[in-house]
Structures are given as C-alpha cells and as structure tokens.
Design an enzyme around this catalytic site. Structure first.
Site, PDB file in Angstrom:
ATOM      1  N   ASP A  54       0.836  -1.200   0.000  1.00  0.00           N
ATOM      2  CA  ASP A  54       0.000   0.000   0.000  1.00  0.00           C
ATOM      3  C   ASP A  54       0.877   1.258   0.000  1.00  0.00           C
ATOM      4  O   ASP A  54       1.807   1.377   0.802  1.00  0.00           O
ATOM      5  CB  ASP A  54      -0.855  -0.055   1.275  1.00  0.00           C
ATOM      6  CG  ASP A  54      -1.964   0.977   1.300  1.00  0.00           C
ATOM      7  OD1 ASP A  54      -2.915   0.842   0.511  1.00  0.00           O
ATOM      8  OD2 ASP A  54      -1.891   1.913   2.122  1.00  0.00           O
TER       9      ASP A  54
ATOM     10  N   GLU B 194      14.064 -14.891  -0.748  1.00  0.00           N
ATOM     11  CA  GLU B 194      14.584 -16.091  -0.078  1.00  0.00           C
ATOM     12  C   GLU B 194      13.700 -17.300  -0.403  1.00  0.00           C
ATOM     13  O   GLU B 194      14.141 -18.436  -0.329  1.00  0.00           O
ATOM     14  CB  GLU B 194      14.626 -15.879   1.444  1.00  0.00           C
ATOM     15  CG  GLU B 194      15.790 -15.000   1.887  1.00  0.00           C
ATOM     16  CD  GLU B 194      15.636 -14.539   3.333  1.00  0.00           C
ATOM     17  OE1 GLU B 194      14.816 -15.134   4.075  1.00  0.00           O
ATOM     18  OE2 GLU B 194      16.330 -13.570   3.706  1.00  0.00           O
TER      19      GLU B 194
HETATM   20  C1  GLC Z   1      -4.327   2.974  -0.584  1.00  0.00           C
HETATM   21  C2  GLC Z   1      -5.530   2.079  -0.508  1.00  0.00           C
HETATM   22  C3  GLC Z   1      -6.707   2.886  -0.063  1.00  0.00           C
HETATM   23  C4  GLC Z   1      -6.404   3.440   1.311  1.00  0.00           C
HETATM   24  C5  GLC Z   1      -5.103   4.239   1.307  1.00  0.00           C
HETATM   25  C6  GLC Z   1      -4.621   4.503   2.699  1.00  0.00           C
HETATM   26  O1  GLC Z   1      -4.466   3.952  -1.542  1.00  0.00           O
HETATM   27  O2  GLC Z   1      -5.750   1.467  -1.763  1.00  0.00           O
HETATM   28  O3  GLC Z   1      -7.875   2.108  -0.042  1.00  0.00           O
HETATM   29  O4  GLC Z   1      -7.458   4.259   1.734  1.00  0.00           O
HETATM   30  O5  GLC Z   1      -4.073   3.540   0.672  1.00  0.00           O
HETATM   31  O6  GLC Z   1      -4.175   3.307   3.284  1.00  0.00           O
END
Ligand code: GLC
Ligand code: CA
Length: 547
Positions: free
Chosen positions: A208, A259
């Site tokens: 993310d 790994e």
């Molecule tokens: C990313 C995710 C989104 C979330 C954001 C904060 O963009 O896809 O859904 O709100 O990160 O974590």
C-alpha cells in the site's frame, strides 16, 4: 520470462464484499474459500493465477482495514488465523497463489505501538511515529504546525496529540498515523511482518502507498504550485514522499521475499507519474502506475496511454495492467455509454467485453477486480450516505469520490442476498443483481463472464499473449486500437473496435508467412476463420487472432 508474476492474472478480492459465510452481512475468509471453484481448478473456472486479498487484519475500520491494529492477526469478523491458513492451503491445492495487502506506511491509531508512542516521549516506542513540537503560536493564537504538509484525505497532515503535547503526521486519516521508517527498530518490526506472512505460506504482497514510506529527513515544507480543485493539488509533493531511501529499502524487502523462490510484490504508486514509477520497477516487483485507470472510452486515448507508458518504461520494464480497484469507479460504469435503456445496457456489456480483451491481451501482468467479470457496476451512494470515511469529510477544498460505490457485494445468484449473504449486506446489492450474477452469466454463452473465461483460456495457451513484445498496428481506422504480440514462434493480433459502427481495418501480415486465425470474437464471428489484408470488424467487436 521469469514466472507467474509476469505471465499471470491476479484477481483482487475485497474480503468484506465477496461472500459472507455466517450471515452477518460482512464477507469473510470462509466465504472466499467456498467460492474458489469460480476462480480456478475446474474447467469452467475463470482460470486466474493468484488472488490478492485486501486487508483482513484487526482494524477499527476508520479506513475499512487500511488502518491496521495488528499486522499479524486476522480480524474476527473475517475469521481466524486457522481460516486464513485453510484458505491458503485450499488455494495452493488448486494452483492458485495468494497475495496479501501490506499497509506499512501507517498503522491504526489503535495499534499498541501507537498507543505506547503517544503515551510517552521517552518510552521504547516514542520514536516509532513522526512526532514534532509545535513551532509556536500563530497571530490568531492557534498552534502552528511543523510544516505545510496536507492529508490526502482532507485537512492538514498534522494532528495535535493532547497526551504527548506534540503533533504527529498522518498522510491519510488522523486515525492512520505514519510510521517512522527511519527508526531501525520500526524497520526491523515491519520487515518481521513480511517474514511472518512468508512463513505462513503467502506468495506475495501488494504494498500500500509504498512510495510514501519515507519523508524528507528535515521535514521541509513542500513548495506551493497552482493546482486544481482540492488543496492537495496546490503543492508539489517533493518532500512528503519519493525519498532516496526508498530504493535501498525496497531491495532489502525484495531480498527477504526472494529467499523463497516464486514470490512477487506489487507496489501501489501513490499520486505519482509514469516517470516516478519507472525506476521503482524491478524483477518480481511490479508497480501500479494507474496509466489505464482514468482513460476514457476511446481508441485514441488508450493508444496514447500505451505509447506514453512505453516511452517511460522502455521495453525492459514489465507493466501491471489495472482497469478497476477498490478506490476507483468500476470500469463497467466508467467506460459506459450514457443512458440506461435496453440498448444502452447491451452496449454497456459490449464495451465491458472490449475492455476485458484489452486488459487480458496487452503486454503486462493483468489485475482483475472482483465483479468485473460480470461487469458489475458502481453502486449509486451519495457522499451524505457514505460509509467511506474520506467521503464523509468531503468539501469544496477536498473533493472526494465515494469509494463505497466500487465496493458493492459480489452477485453470485438470483434471490435474496444475491448469494452474497443470508443477512443484511453491509452495502446494498447492485440493483440488477437478479440478472447480473455468476449463475445467470455462467448459463449464457455470450455473457461478459464467458468472454473473461475464454480470454483467460486463450492467454494461458498463447506464449505471445502471456509474454510477448507488443507493437501497435496502424489499421487505418481511427476507432480501432490494434496491436501485435510476439515471442519466438508465437504471435497474436488483437483488434478492438471502440465504435458502435463497423470498421474496416488493415490487418498486418502475420510473421514468418503464417496465417492469422481468429481465436476469439466478442460478437460471435466464426472461430478458426482466417483473416488477412482487410477485415471488417462488427460494432464493438474485439477480436483476437493467433498464428
Ligand atoms: C491505498 C488504498 C486505499 C487506502 C489508502 C490509505 O491507496 O488502496 O484504499 O485508503 O491507501 O491506506
Ligand atoms: Ca461474515
């Protein structure tokens, strides 16, 4: 070609919305496990290579799981760790890989690390988040913030904490404090999370907003610029993300993942361009660059997106192709014609088939978003009724598209609950769920679902489609996007008619004196037909031929 991370197709599941096994209206891991036949392992499965699960960790749900309160646990609403392990085993038994979402830029404010961090300026967790004193009072008496950084979810990026009497940084909601990746203990703990899930058998990670892990060490303010609507766009975000420390970290993380052979990662590029994405792509590490996710319905626009990406990435870097996800409007709606009458519905599905053909035949790893295989559309939920937290903060300075609309329950069958839940679903079912669902579309040979199945089958059988080079073809028809894919002996030709009228296209010569044989047509052209010279595409026909 190196492996499935490159040739494969990944299917994103938003666990809350896929299948609810216990009637509480919330999808769960056991629900997913009960629907694996839809994905892989049977002749009539879609035939994807991997699933990516959006977060299922314990979370107070300020951002529906993207605020993690325990990185190595499973939220009881989704099941238990044993359910997760059973799911992984069941996936592996049918050759399906499992990718999980890691949200390592920030934790939940209810994570014990943050609770300890805010409790003491000198305790062992004091430096695990990004804390700063206020530089003093403004003329109006308010506490000045450490710099001008904003929250992507509206408002300033700094929140005053009364207990610690300091500000902390949150790139997203105040309930999502940013972790301090410059602290070696934090780094060790988060890389430990990666190891834990590898030990539990996962095949990869979706990272993310990975390009925002590191911020400027001196926390300098971003320069201002003339932007569009929304205060976020009035800054050049050069100090609050994309720092030089990212690449070495990525290499360290990659080495841990490597790994175990056959694992992959994909980083979500946060609010950046193709030029920023290119240097972050590595072997077994893809980047979501978003170049296709806002393209409107036009052959020329998709062509431009492909040309731009080729220019930025070159022929070496491997792209990730995405038309929909849990943050953006579903493409069946985004790319749809205006109007909702019966003909528009038919055209709507015809466009979804063209889009599917593009997604599954262009060069790159394809990512599907659950429901797109039945052309599931956006729900219509105004901000005032949204559960998506940023939508509830939306304002003139902070425009926001309510993401609930892309997160509707999967429709499995006709009848109450759409086969999603025997209870009251957390978001409403699609209004057309009785007609548009997996059971009904399975029985209809010409459905969007059956086009996805055919495309996935064709892709699996064609090295050119899985791994080949890509060359745009000039067909002489403005509304047609066409390209050739080629590797070694194998070649494929794809032509997509974006118009609602027939189009006459010049077909490029097949390599090595071969013939093009039609393998798939979304409008029912005879399979096996040879095409050469000039071909006439039906309105909204997508055609794939191989040698
Ligand atoms: C990313 C995710 C989104 C979330 C954001 C904060 O963009 O896809 O859904 O709100 O990160 O974590
Ligand atoms: Ca449930």
């Amino acid at each position: 070609m190196d492996g499935w991370w490159q040739t494969g197709v990944v299917y994103q599941i938003y666990p809350r919305s896929y299948a609810d096994s216990n009637g509480d209206g919330i999808g769960d891991l056991a629900g997913i496990a009960a629907h694996l036949d839809h994905l892989a392992g049977r002749p009539d499965s879609l035939g994807v290579d991997a699933i990516w699960l959006s977060p299922f960790y314990p979370s107070p749900d300020y951002d529906f799981g993207y605020d993690v309160a325990d990185y190595v646990g499973v939220d009881p609403r989704f099941g238990s760790l044993a359910d997760f392990e059973r799911l992984v085993e069941a996936c592996h038994a049918r050759g399906l890989k499992v990718i999980i979402d890691l949200v390592l830029n920030h934790s939940s404010s209810e994570h014990p690390w943050f609770e300890a961090s805010r409790a003491s300026r000198s305790g062992p967790f004091a430096d695990w988040y990004i804390w700063r004193d206020s530089p003093g009072r403004s003329l109006t008496g308010g506490r000045r913030r450490p710099n001008n950084w904003r929250s992507f979810f509206g408002g300033p990026g700094w929140e005053w904490d009364r207990a610690r009497e300091q500000f902390y940084l949150h790139t997203f909601l105040p309930q999502q404090p940013d972790l301090n990746w410059r602290n070696p203990e934090v780094r060790e703990a988060l890389l430990g999370v990666v190891r834990t899930w590898l030990d539990r058998g996962v095949d990869g990670f979706r990272l993310d907003v990975f390009n925002t892990y590191f911020k400027d060490a001196q926390l300098r303010s971003n320069p201002w610029r003339l932007g569009g609507r929304g205060a976020w766009s009035w800054q050049r975000h050069i100090h609050d993300r994309d720092q030089p420390e990212l690449r070495p970290l990525l290499m360290e993380l990659r080495a841990i993942v490597d790994e175990r052979p056959g694992r992959m990662t994909v980083g979500e590029l946060f609010d950046d361009t193709l030029v920023d994405a290119a240097p972050l792509i590595a072997p077994r590490h893809l980047v979501f660059d978003w170049s296709l996710i806002t393209v409107p319905w036009s052959a020329a626009a998709f062509k431009r997106a492909i040309v731009d990406r080729d220019a930025a990435f070159g022929s070496e870097r491997w792209p990730a192709n995405v038309l929909s996800n849990h943050d953006q409007p579903r493409h069946a709606s985004r790319l749809a014609p205006l109007g909702g009458d019966a003909t528009a519905v038919a055209e709507w599905d015809a466009r979804a088939k063209v889009a599917a053909t593009l997604l599954l035949t262009m060069r790159g790893t394809a990512f599907l978003y659950y429901g797109e295989e039945i052309a599931l559309r956006n729900l219509s939920i105004p901000n005032a009724q949204a559960v998506d937290p940023p939508a509830r903060r939306a304002s003139f300075l902070f425009p926001w598209w309510n993401r609930d609309q892309a997160r509707g329950p999967m429709s499995w069958s006709a009848g109450a609950g759409g086969g999603f839940s025997s209870g009251r679903p957390w978001l409403p079912l699609a209004p057309d769920a009785a007609r548009r669902n997996v059971a009904v579309e399975s029985a209809d040979r010409g459905s969007v679902l059956n086009v996805y199945r055919q495309l996935l089958g064709l892709r699996r059988a064609s090295p050119a489609l899985q791994a080949g080079d890509q060359e745009l073809a000039d067909t002489g028809a403005a509304d047609v996007l066409a390209y050739m894919r080629r590797t070694g002996e194998s070649a494929a030709f794809v032509a997509l008619n974006f118009a609602s009228h027939p189009a006459s296209v010049a077909v490029p010569a097949a390599p090595a004196g071969g013939d093009w044989q039609v393998r798939l047509s979304t409008t029912g052209r005879g399979l096996g037909e040879n095409i050469a010279g000039t071909a006439t595409l039906a309105p909204l026909e997508a055609l794939v031929a191989t040698t």
